[in-house]
Design a protein around this motif. Structure first.
Motif, PDB file in Angstrom:
ATOM      1  N   ASN A   2      -3.126   4.357   2.969  1.00 19.47           N
ATOM      2  CA  ASN A   2      -2.920   4.883   2.190  1.00 19.47           C
ATOM      3  C   ASN A   2      -2.030   6.450   2.136  1.00 19.47           C
ATOM      4  O   ASN A   2      -2.636   7.273   3.238  1.00 19.47           O
ATOM      5  N   VAL A  24       1.025  -1.093  -0.068  1.00 16.97           N
ATOM      6  CA  VAL A  24       0.045   0.198   0.067  1.00 16.97           C
ATOM      7  C   VAL A  24       0.963   1.730  -0.115  1.00 16.97           C
ATOM      8  O   VAL A  24       0.860   2.547  -1.450  1.00 16.97           O
ATOM      9  N   SER A  72      -6.730   1.971   7.207  1.00 20.82           N
ATOM     10  CA  SER A  72      -5.665   2.363   5.678  1.00 20.82           C
ATOM     11  C   SER A  72      -4.208   2.838   5.674  1.00 20.82           C
ATOM     12  O   SER A  72      -3.811   3.954   6.698  1.00 20.82           O
TER      13      SER A  72
END
Ligand SMILES: [Zn+2]
Length: 421
Positions: free
Chosen positions: A306, A283, A304
């Protein structure tokens, strides 16, 4: 990303440590501030020009009223002057009459005196002659009565003339009185007229002053408007340059990610990478794999990985920019976890950070969670590692939902990835 020079400057100011080595001007913010201040000044100038216009109009109205008063007054004065000159003619006529009467009186007086003198001489010299030449007493009496009659007649003529003169004198003094009264009235009107002219001149000076002020303000306004125009042009070209630089940065990041994925694929075949690292690299791209931390802290956004912006210097269109934390993107409201056990020491809206929460950890580190949409934990609360303490947002200087995560060591910011598991 949501990080520009403005944000960096704001953070620099907010930071408890000083970064004297990095300093640059935020040209867009400066230009926008200048533009706004120019717009404000331009508005003030426009207001002042408008009120000067109103002042001028009101003064011009006053002048028009004064002009009307002046012409009414001048009509009155001219009427008075006509009356005065008619009186002057009448006075001259009466003076001539008086002169004639006086001459007439003088003439009659003289003749009378001459006659009296003659009669007296005659009577002195020829009194006996009259007596003896008289045919009788009747003739004598008749002669004496004739003399008396003549004397009385002369006296009457003179008296009548004197009476006429008295009448004319009275008439003249009445005319003189009228003339004096008209002259006094005229003087009053002349004074009033002079006052009106002075007042008009005063208003005309004020109008000229207002017009001068107006043209100065107008020139200033034009100068400001030209500056505003230039600023707007510069702001939009600067923004275009930034957008172009951001596009290039995204391109480079995509390339780097592709390269990292290719490397990850290659290394996964020899099975030497731990599952944790492979999760990160799948990621967070190459950025993360080079920043595997000491494991002191946990990942603050469980849902997440990200990363949209890393800690450290970046260069946008040739200008260095320093980012004091790591940005992790996820939808609005995503749960934010405390990176380690500790105590919430701060939660408040703080300038470009937006809603900011700080947690003091037992290790001595302090972690920052910025741009939050809401707080879950509160100041003073004891939190454990991984516990939800807030929700992701886009408050403060941010263009999209993300967490700006900082790690502070003795107040100084540091690369969070050095501490992450
Ligand atoms: Zn950030």
């Amino acid at each position: 990303m949501g990080h520009n020079k403005k944000r960096f400057l704001a953070m620099l100011l907010l930071s408890s440590i000083s970064l004297t080595t990095v300093s640059f001007a935020d040209s867009i913010t400066e230009m926008e501030n200048k533009k706004n201040s120019n717009l404000k000044s331009a508005d003030e100038l426009k207001n002042s020009i408008n009120s000067l216009e109103q002042e001028k109009n009101s003064l011009a109205g006053d002048v028009a009223v004064i002009d009307q008063e002046i012409s009414a007054l001048e009509a009155q004065i001219s009427e008075l002057m006509k009356q005065i000159s008619a009186l002057e003619i009448a006075i001259q006529e009466t003076e001539e009459e008086i002169k004639k009467l006086e001459e007439n009186i003088d003439k009659n007086q003289k003749e009378f005196e001459e006659r009296l003198g003659a009669m007296y001489k005659n009577s002195q010299v020829g009194y006996l002659d009259i007596v003896f030449s008289s045919s009788g007493i009747d003739d004598l009496l008749s002669k004496a009565s004739t003399m008396k009659f003549i004397t009385e007649y002369d006296k009457e003529i003179i008296n009548n003339l004197k009476n006429d003169k008295l009448v004319i004198d009275a008439k003249k003094s009445e005319l003189d009185g009228q003339k004096l009264s008209l002259e006094i009235s005229k003087q009053t009107l002349d004074n009033k007229n002079a006052e009106l002219y002075a007042s008009k001149a005063n208003k005309l000076v004020l109008i000229e002053e207002a017009a001068n002020k107006q043209s100065i303000s107008q020139a200033e306004l034009e100068q400001l408007e030209s500056e505003i125009y230039t600023l707007e042009k510069n702001i939009s070209s600067e923004k275009a340059a930034q957008a172009e630089a951001a596009r290039k940065a995204r391109e480079q990041a995509a390339q780097a990610k592709a390269t990292a994925q290719a490397q990850a694929k290659a290394s996964s075949s020899n099975k030497q990478v731990t599952s944790t690292v492979s999760t990160k690299s799948s990621v967070g791209a190459g950025e993360i794999s080079t920043n595997v931390g000491n494991g002191t802290l946990g990942w603050p956004v469980p849902s997440s990985r990200n990363i949209t912006s890393n800690y450290g210097y970046r260069t946008l269109f040739g200008v260095p920019e320093f980012h004091m934390g790591v940005d992790i993107a996820a939808p609005l409201g995503t749960a934010i976890a405390s990176a380690d056990s500790g105590t919430v020491i701060y939660s408040a809206y703080t300038g470009s950070y937006g809603n900011l929460m700080k947690v003091q950890h037992d290790s001595g580190l302090v972690t920052y969670y910025a741009h939050l949409s809401s707080y879950v934990a509160s100041v003073g609360e004891r939190v454990s590692k991984g516990q939800t303490i807030a929700r992701m947002g886009s408050t403060g200087n941010s263009t999209g939902s993300h967490l700006h995560f900082e790690v502070r060591v003795n107040g100084a910011h540091t690369n969070p990835l050095n501490y992450i598991q």
